[in-house]
Design a protein around this motif. Structure first.
Motif, PDB file in Angstrom:
ATOM      1  N   THR A 116       0.986  -1.438   0.211  1.00  0.00           N
ATOM      2  CA  THR A 116      -0.226   0.156  -0.187  1.00  0.00           C
ATOM      3  C   THR A 116       0.803   1.373  -0.073  1.00  0.00           C
ATOM      4  OG1 THR A 116       0.109  -0.347   2.378  1.00  0.00           O
ATOM      5  CG2 THR A 116      -1.921  -1.346   1.436  1.00  0.00           C
ATOM      6  N   MET A 162     -10.094   1.210  -4.872  1.00  0.00           N
ATOM      7  CA  MET A 162     -10.259   2.632  -3.687  1.00  0.00           C
ATOM      8  C   MET A 162     -10.413   3.905  -5.033  1.00  0.00           C
ATOM      9  SD  MET A 162      -6.704   1.515  -1.086  1.00  0.00           S
ATOM     10  CE  MET A 162      -6.835   3.450  -0.934  1.00  0.00           C
ATOM     11  N   TRP A 220     -11.473   8.163  -1.634  1.00  0.00           N
ATOM     12  CA  TRP A 220     -10.887   7.194   0.258  1.00  0.00           C
ATOM     13  C   TRP A 220     -10.767   7.975   0.292  1.00  0.00           C
ATOM     14  CZ3 TRP A 220     -12.863   2.421  -0.459  1.00  0.00           C
ATOM     15  CH2 TRP A 220     -12.367   1.577   0.061  1.00  0.00           C
ATOM     16  N   THR A 265      -6.138   6.874  -6.720  1.00  0.00           N
ATOM     17  CA  THR A 265      -6.370   6.122  -5.337  1.00  0.00           C
ATOM     18  C   THR A 265      -4.746   5.756  -4.167  1.00  0.00           C
ATOM     19  OG1 THR A 265      -4.584   4.199  -7.488  1.00  0.00           O
ATOM     20  CG2 THR A 265      -7.578   4.426  -6.972  1.00  0.00           C
ATOM     21  N   PHE A 322      -6.948   0.890   4.907  1.00  0.00           N
ATOM     22  CA  PHE A 322      -6.933   0.123   3.433  1.00  0.00           C
ATOM     23  C   PHE A 322      -7.707  -1.099   3.312  1.00  0.00           C
ATOM     24  CE2 PHE A 322      -2.795   2.115   3.511  1.00  0.00           C
ATOM     25  CZ  PHE A 322      -3.010   3.079   2.215  1.00  0.00           C
ATOM     26  N   THR A 343      -5.894  -3.583  -3.836  1.00  0.00           N
ATOM     27  CA  THR A 343      -4.978  -2.554  -3.435  1.00  0.00           C
ATOM     28  C   THR A 343      -4.859  -1.136  -4.065  1.00  0.00           C
ATOM     29  OG1 THR A 343      -3.151  -3.277  -5.066  1.00  0.00           O
ATOM     30  CG2 THR A 343      -2.950  -4.665  -3.171  1.00  0.00           C
ATOM     31  N   ASP A 344      -4.482  -0.735  -3.869  1.00  0.00           N
ATOM     32  CA  ASP A 344      -3.921   1.023  -3.766  1.00  0.00           C
ATOM     33  C   ASP A 344      -3.544   0.799  -5.331  1.00  0.00           C
ATOM     34  OD1 ASP A 344      -1.982   1.112  -3.617  1.00  0.00           O
ATOM     35  OD2 ASP A 344      -1.819   2.835  -1.385  1.00  0.00           O
TER      36      ASP A 344
END
Length: 225
Positions: free
Chosen positions: A2, A81, A92, A125, A144, A151-152
């Motif tokens: 992340t 996200m 987010w 994101t 998260f 994931t981002d």
């Protein structure tokens, strides 16, 4: 990975800038048609430089270098996200709320925004920043989603920057451009040696130095004296 882990792995602002210039030069040599994935604009705005990545599939990042430090925005269009996952295009939670005032303009920069139903929104994101007196890169207080939900985008968008090696770029070029690059030649670009006609030919025989003059000026890269 992340953004929090990315913040721990990214090198200094100066190194991120130097690497970004190297990526832009190499991509320019390999993309004489002008459709480079990695670009760098040393005169993007007053006292600002911009490093960009755009893979042409909706994913992108921007790194703005300012007198205060550097601001990073990444956008993985398939991430859970993504603001597109929200009916109101909301970012987010935690992503931008704690951005310092020195980077407030970058968080609302029109070039980094998409248009929603009523007003533009930051296409992001991932957000990181670092002031020159910070000891490391920073992120907002983001909760998260579970890893199984995605994931981002930090894990793949910024891989070249976290690995930061000629070998990593050669692997990227082999996949993206389907070429096998001379590792020593790539290393010379990473060392920011002046770009000569011979060096250009070693990287891409179908490109010549003269055609890169304008791009090199934009990137702010060394030309031979």
């Amino acid at each position: 990975m992340t953004a929090v882990e990315l913040a721990e792995r990214l090198p200094s602002i100066a190194t991120v800038r130097a690497l970004s210039q190297s990526f832009a030069v190499l991509d320019a040599i390999l993309s004489p048609d002008g459709y480079a994935t990695y670009t760098f604009d040393s005169g993007w705005a007053e006292n600002q430089e911009l490093a960009s990545m755009d893979n042409g599939s909706g994913d992108e990042y921007s790194i703005v270098f300012t007198d205060s430090g550097a601001f990073i925005r990444g956008f993985d269009h398939e991430s859970i996200m993504s603001p597109y996952a929200d009916d109101d295009y909301a970012l987010w939670p935690g992503l931008v709320e704690s951005i310092p005032e020195q980077f407030a303009a970058q968080a609302t920069e029109p070039a980094f925004c998409h248009h929603g139903d009523e007003e533009p929104f930051l296409a992001a994101t991932v957000c990181l920043w670092r002031l020159h007196d910070d000891l490391s890169w920073r992120t907002g207080d983001v909760e998260f989603p579970p890893q199984e939900e995605g994931t981002d985008g930090s894990d793949w968008m910024f891989r070249l920057l976290t690995e930061g090696s000629p070998e990593a770029y050669r692997a990227y070029a082999a996949e993206y451009f389907e070429v096998s690059l001379d590792l020593a030649a790539v290393g010379e670009i990473f060392e920011h040696r002046p770009l000569t006609a011979d060096l250009v030919q070693r990287i891409n025989p179908r490109t010549d130095l003269d055609s890169l003059t304008e791009t090199l000026v934009t990137i702010g890269y060394l030309a031979p004296k």
